[in-house]
Design an enzyme around this catalytic site. Structure first.
Site, PDB file in Angstrom:
ATOM      1  N   SER A  39       0.798  -1.229   0.000  1.00 34.61           N
ATOM      2  CA  SER A  39       0.000   0.000   0.000  1.00 34.61           C
ATOM      3  C   SER A  39       0.833   1.283   0.000  1.00 34.61           C
ATOM      4  CB  SER A  39      -0.928   0.013   1.219  1.00 34.61           C
ATOM      5  OG  SER A  39      -0.172  -0.144   2.394  1.00 34.61           O
ATOM      6  N   ASP A 322      -3.523   7.899   7.868  1.00 32.46           N
ATOM      7  CA  ASP A 322      -4.442   7.036   8.614  1.00 32.46           C
ATOM      8  C   ASP A 322      -3.606   6.206   9.588  1.00 32.46           C
ATOM      9  OD1 ASP A 322      -3.346   4.909   7.198  1.00 32.46           O
ATOM     10  OD2 ASP A 322      -5.070   4.667   5.857  1.00 32.46           O
ATOM     11  N   HIS A 325      -0.718   4.474   7.432  1.00 34.16           N
ATOM     12  CA  HIS A 325       0.003   5.047   6.292  1.00 34.16           C
ATOM     13  C   HIS A 325       0.408   6.504   6.481  1.00 34.16           C
ATOM     14  CE1 HIS A 325      -2.654   1.823   4.658  1.00 34.16           C
ATOM     15  NE2 HIS A 325      -1.485   1.438   4.182  1.00 34.16           N
TER      16      HIS A 325
END
Ligand SMILES: *[C@@H]1O[C@H](CO)[C@@H](O)[C@H](O)[C@H]1NC(C)=O
Ligand SMILES: *[C@@H]1O[C@H](CO)[C@@H](O)[C@H](O)[C@H]1NC(C)=O
Ligand SMILES: *[C@@H]1O[C@H](CO)[C@@H](O)[C@H](O)[C@H]1NC(C)=O
Ligand SMILES: *[C@@H]1O[C@H](CO)[C@@H](O)[C@H](O)[C@H]1NC(C)=O
Ligand SMILES: *[C@@H]1O[C@H](CO)[C@@H](O)[C@H](O)[C@H]1NC(C)=O
Ligand SMILES: *[C@@H]1O[C@H](CO)[C@@H](O)[C@H](O)[C@H]1NC(C)=O
Ligand SMILES: *[C@@H]1O[C@H](CO)[C@@H](O)[C@H](O)[C@H]1NC(C)=O
Ligand SMILES: *[C@@H]1O[C@H](CO)[C@@H](O)[C@H](O)[C@H]1NC(C)=O
Ligand SMILES: *[C@@H]1O[C@H](CO)[C@@H](O)[C@H](O)[C@H]1NC(C)=O
Length: 359
Positions: A39, A322, A325
């Site tokens: 990610s 978040d 991340h």
């Protein structure tokens, strides 16, 4: 036609010629980039996986992306893949593999990354459907096969040899192993890390056999300091030291493995980003980079960032977007460091030096 018009026409021609020269020079210096991983670098592949539950294609993800678009990037704006290729003169990461429908779209590079994935095929199973690094390799083989049948073997080899292979993976493997086996002792933890690095090596060797020569690799950051990791095991909110320690060991093992590969494989060039060291530096002098909030997530206030979640007003002050991340602002600092940084942060050469190598 009077003289003034002649001069004008001449000026227009000169300008057209100059812009042509500039675009040719530009086209030559901007390399093709192939991106693999999780990610940190996914630019929307997961959107195309019907059963995948690791998707972020909704507001407020992408709130700072051009046009405020939620592309599937796991951050507020550009991610690590974008910020790094922007240093090479590209506008943003090459497109997600699953969005492509013609081999011509692969000439400028492809992004194979998938949020939630890892080095091991089993990693990310909790998200039902993700593309493991192994699957990403298969997808790259498909791209190479299509290039060969359209361009021929020699042109394809040339293209791949001068391309940059950017990989960011491993965090999810460590994180899931820690959650599944919190009581592992140090010997067991080390054995697991060695097995991850061995798997990394197998994939790098496979890429080398397919013609890859220039590898830009990002090691695992201090994942024990993400808001999610701080919350798991430590009500004090301190960093999870086991996870940090595993990330540090992973970096050390990567260094050993890569030195060996570059001895054994002729023409193998690499640059290894020390994400552990970079984050450490961040935490020691955050104000240097304009960060005022290092522990809280901007979106979702320490829970998941969901459609309709509230988010902080000034994203450049937050290290984390978040609970898992970083913000675009953090990726910008990392990209700058990777490109021009010293050996403390990127070794044995930086990404800028790697990009400049002629193959
Ligand atoms: C997605 O889930 C459905 C329902 O469980 C299943 O039939 C299908 O095979 C799955 N597709 C993929 C690609 O995993
Ligand atoms: C933003 O929107 C404009 C107008 O629709 C479009 O031309 C442009 O490509 C978009 N930019 C991005 C990065 O999507
Ligand atoms: C590829 O290059 C090699 C040597 O450089 C040459 O012998 C061969 O004919 C070329 N193959 C094709 C398909 O062009
Ligand atoms: C770690 O655990 C393994 C398996 O349970 C055990 O065999 C080993 O002796 C332990 N090592 C240490 C240093 O405690
Ligand atoms: C983490 O928490 C789990 C339960 O949530 C517990 O079983 C485990 O021992 C803890 N691990 C550490 C390293 O604190
Ligand atoms: C939790 O925080 C305390 C206090 O800083 C630290 O001593 C301990 O090692 C931490 N626990 C874990 C599992 O990281
Ligand atoms: C993470 O844990 C390591 C190992 O215990 C520690 O040295 C490091 O300072 C921690 N990182 C931060 C940012 O606190
Ligand atoms: C956001 O934070 C940065 C760093 O503290 C600061 O320089 C900037 O002025 C702030 N922007 C706004 C709009 O408040
Ligand atoms: C987050 O939640 C806490 C407690 O629920 C609250 O005190 C705090 O103001 C919230 N922060 C933001 C940025 O919304």
């Amino acid at each position: 036609m009077n003289m003034a018009n002649h001069v004008k026409t001449f000026q227009v021609l000169i300008l057209a010629f100059l812009s042509m020269v500039i675009s040719i020079v530009h086209a030559r210096v901007v390399p093709t980039v192939f991106v693999f991983g999780d990610s940190i670098v996914d630019v929307g592949n997961n959107n195309f996986l019907p059963n995948c539950t690791a998707k972020v294609n909704f507001h407020p993800y992408g709130v700072d992306f051009p046009n405020g678009t939620s592309t599937g990037r796991f951050t507020n704006g550009f991610n690590a893949a974008d910020c790094i290729v922007q240093k090479l003169g590209l506008e943003m990461s090459p497109p997600p593999f699953l969005s492509l429908n013609s081999w011509t779209q692969t000439l400028g590079g492809v992004n194979f990354a998938s949020g939630g994935s890892g080095l091991l095929d089993a990693t990310g199973a909790r998200f039902i459907q993700v593309l493991s690094l192994g699957k990403q390799m298969t997808d790259f083989e498909t791209v190479v096969a299509n290039l060969i049948s359209n361009l021929g073997i020699n042109k394809t080899r040339k293209l791949i040899a001068k391309s940059i292979f950017f990989v960011s993976t491993g965090s999810n493997d460590l994180f899931e192993d820690f959650q599944a086996n919190p009581a592992k002792n140090e010997t067991e933890r080390c054995a697991f890390i060695e097995s991850l690095v061995a798997s990394y090596q197998v994939n790098l060797e496979a890429l080398y056999l397919l013609g890859a020569r220039k590898f830009a690799l990002l090691s695992i950051p201090q994942i024990g300091c993400t808001p999610a990791a701080r919350a798991i095991n430590n009500s004090s909110g301190n960093c999870n030291e086991d996870l940090n320690e595993s990330a540090r060991k992973f970096y050390n093992s990567m260094q050993v493995m890569l030195k060996e590969l570059s001895c054994n494989l002729q023409g193998f060039k690499y640059s290894l980003g020390n994400s552990y060291g970079m984050v450490d530096f961040f935490f020691k002098s955050p104000s240097r980079f304009g960060f005022t909030e290092l522990t809280d997530a901007c979106c979702g206030n320490q829970t998941l960032c969901l459609p309709g979640s509230t988010f902080c007003a000034n994203r450049t002050e937050f290290l984390f977007w978040d609970v898992n991340h970083p913000t675009e602002a953090a990726y910008r600092v990392a990209a700058q460091t990777l490109f021009v940084g010293s050996r403390e942060f990127v070794t044995p050469i930086n990404f800028g030096q790697l990009a400049a190598i002629k193959t």
